[in-house]
Design a protein around this motif. Structure first.
Motif, PDB file in Angstrom:
ATOM      1  N   UNK A   8       1.130  -1.285   0.046  1.00 52.87           N
ATOM      2  CA  UNK A   8      -0.048   0.063  -0.178  1.00 52.87           C
ATOM      3  C   UNK A   8       0.668   1.461  -0.070  1.00 52.87           C
ATOM      4  N   UNK A   9       1.990   0.962   0.716  1.00 54.14           N
ATOM      5  CA  UNK A   9       3.165   2.559   0.305  1.00 54.14           C
ATOM      6  C   UNK A   9       3.143   2.786  -0.299  1.00 54.14           C
ATOM      7  N   UNK A  10       4.125   1.858  -0.845  1.00 54.13           N
ATOM      8  CA  UNK A  10       4.593   1.305  -2.623  1.00 54.13           C
ATOM      9  C   UNK A  10       3.620   1.952  -3.071  1.00 54.13           C
ATOM     10  N   UNK A  11       2.246   1.454  -3.421  1.00 56.06           N
ATOM     11  CA  UNK A  11       1.528   2.426  -4.197  1.00 56.06           C
ATOM     12  C   UNK A  11       0.921   3.699  -4.238  1.00 56.06           C
ATOM     13  N   UNK A  12       1.162   4.571  -3.436  1.00 49.54           N
ATOM     14  CA  UNK A  12       1.134   5.471  -2.869  1.00 49.54           C
ATOM     15  C   UNK A  12       2.364   6.379  -2.853  1.00 49.54           C
ATOM     16  N   UNK A  13       3.728   5.681  -2.803  1.00 53.57           N
ATOM     17  CA  UNK A  13       4.664   6.643  -3.205  1.00 53.57           C
ATOM     18  C   UNK A  13       4.750   6.833  -4.995  1.00 53.57           C
ATOM     19  N   UNK A  14       4.752   5.731  -5.518  1.00 50.59           N
ATOM     20  CA  UNK A  14       3.902   5.720  -6.937  1.00 50.59           C
ATOM     21  C   UNK A  14       3.486   6.641  -7.590  1.00 50.59           C
ATOM     22  N   UNK A  15       2.146   6.727  -6.438  1.00 42.68           N
ATOM     23  CA  UNK A  15       1.487   7.943  -6.820  1.00 42.68           C
ATOM     24  C   UNK A  15       1.248   9.693  -7.015  1.00 42.68           C
ATOM     25  N   UNK A  16       2.249  10.049  -6.015  1.00 43.70           N
ATOM     26  CA  UNK A  16       3.051  10.819  -5.142  1.00 43.70           C
ATOM     27  C   UNK A  16       2.970  12.274  -6.184  1.00 43.70           C
ATOM     28  N   UNK A  17       3.970  11.335  -6.971  1.00 41.28           N
ATOM     29  CA  UNK A  17       4.003  12.795  -8.209  1.00 41.28           C
ATOM     30  C   UNK A  17       2.743  13.462  -9.188  1.00 41.28           C
ATOM     31  N   UNK A  18       1.737  12.719  -9.121  1.00 36.97           N
ATOM     32  CA  UNK A  18       1.074  12.434 -10.626  1.00 36.97           C
ATOM     33  C   UNK A  18      -0.302  12.743  -9.022  1.00 36.97           C
ATOM     34  N   UNK A  19      -0.203  14.001  -8.281  1.00 36.16           N
ATOM     35  CA  UNK A  19      -2.128  14.146  -7.497  1.00 36.16           C
ATOM     36  C   UNK A  19      -2.531  15.271  -8.515  1.00 36.16           C
ATOM     37  N   UNK A  20      -1.791  16.172  -8.766  1.00 37.24           N
ATOM     38  CA  UNK A  20      -2.244  16.909 -10.170  1.00 37.24           C
ATOM     39  C   UNK A  20      -3.159  16.564 -11.181  1.00 37.24           C
TER      40      UNK A  20
END
Length: 110
Positions: A8-20
Motif C-alpha cells: 500500500x505504501x509503495x502504491x501511494x509512493x508511485x502516485x505521489x508525483x501525479x496527484x495534480x
C-alpha cells in the motif's frame, strides 16, 4: 500483514508525483460522464430566450465554463486526495477510478 502495508505504501509512493494530474483526470471524467446532464439543465434554463442568446450562453459554458471549473476545482480535489491517510491513498484513488468506470458503464459510455 506487514507486506500488505508495504504494498500500500509503495502504491501511494508511485502516485505521489501525479496527484495534480490524478485530480484533473477525476474531474474531467466526471464532466465527460455527466456533462450531458449538465447541458440538459442549462438548455432547459435558457430555452425561453432568443436563439443568439442561447447559442452564446451554451458556447460560453462549454468553452470557458467547463475549463474554468477544471482549473479552479482541481486544487480542491488534490487537497481531498491529500486528506486521505497516506497508507490508503493509493487504494482510494484506484477505487475512485473504478467507481467512475462503473458510473460510466452504467450510463453506457463504455
Amino acid at each position: 500483514m506487514e507486506w500488505i502495508q508495504s504494498v500500500l505504501k509503495q502504491l501511494t509512493q508511485w502516485m505521489q508525483p501525479y496527484y495534480s494530474e490524478i485530480a484533473l483526470t477525476i474531474l474531467a471524467t466526471i464532466l465527460v460522464v455527466y456533462g450531458d446532464v449538465i447541458n440538459k439543465h442549462i438548455k432547459r434554463m435558457i430555452s425561453p430566450y432568443h436563439f443568439v442568446i442561447r447559442t452564446t450562453v451554451f458556447v460560453l459554458i462549454c468553452a470557458f465554463g467547463y475549463g474554468m471549473l477544471l482549473i479552479f476545482a482541481t486544487p480542491f480535489v488534490k487537497q481531498f486526495i491529500l486528506w486521505i491517510p497516506y497508507l490508503y491513498r493509493g487504494v482510494a484513488v484506484g477505487m475512485v477510478f473504478l467507481l467512475l468506470g462503473y458510473l460510466a458503464e452504467h450510463r453506457r459510455y463504455i
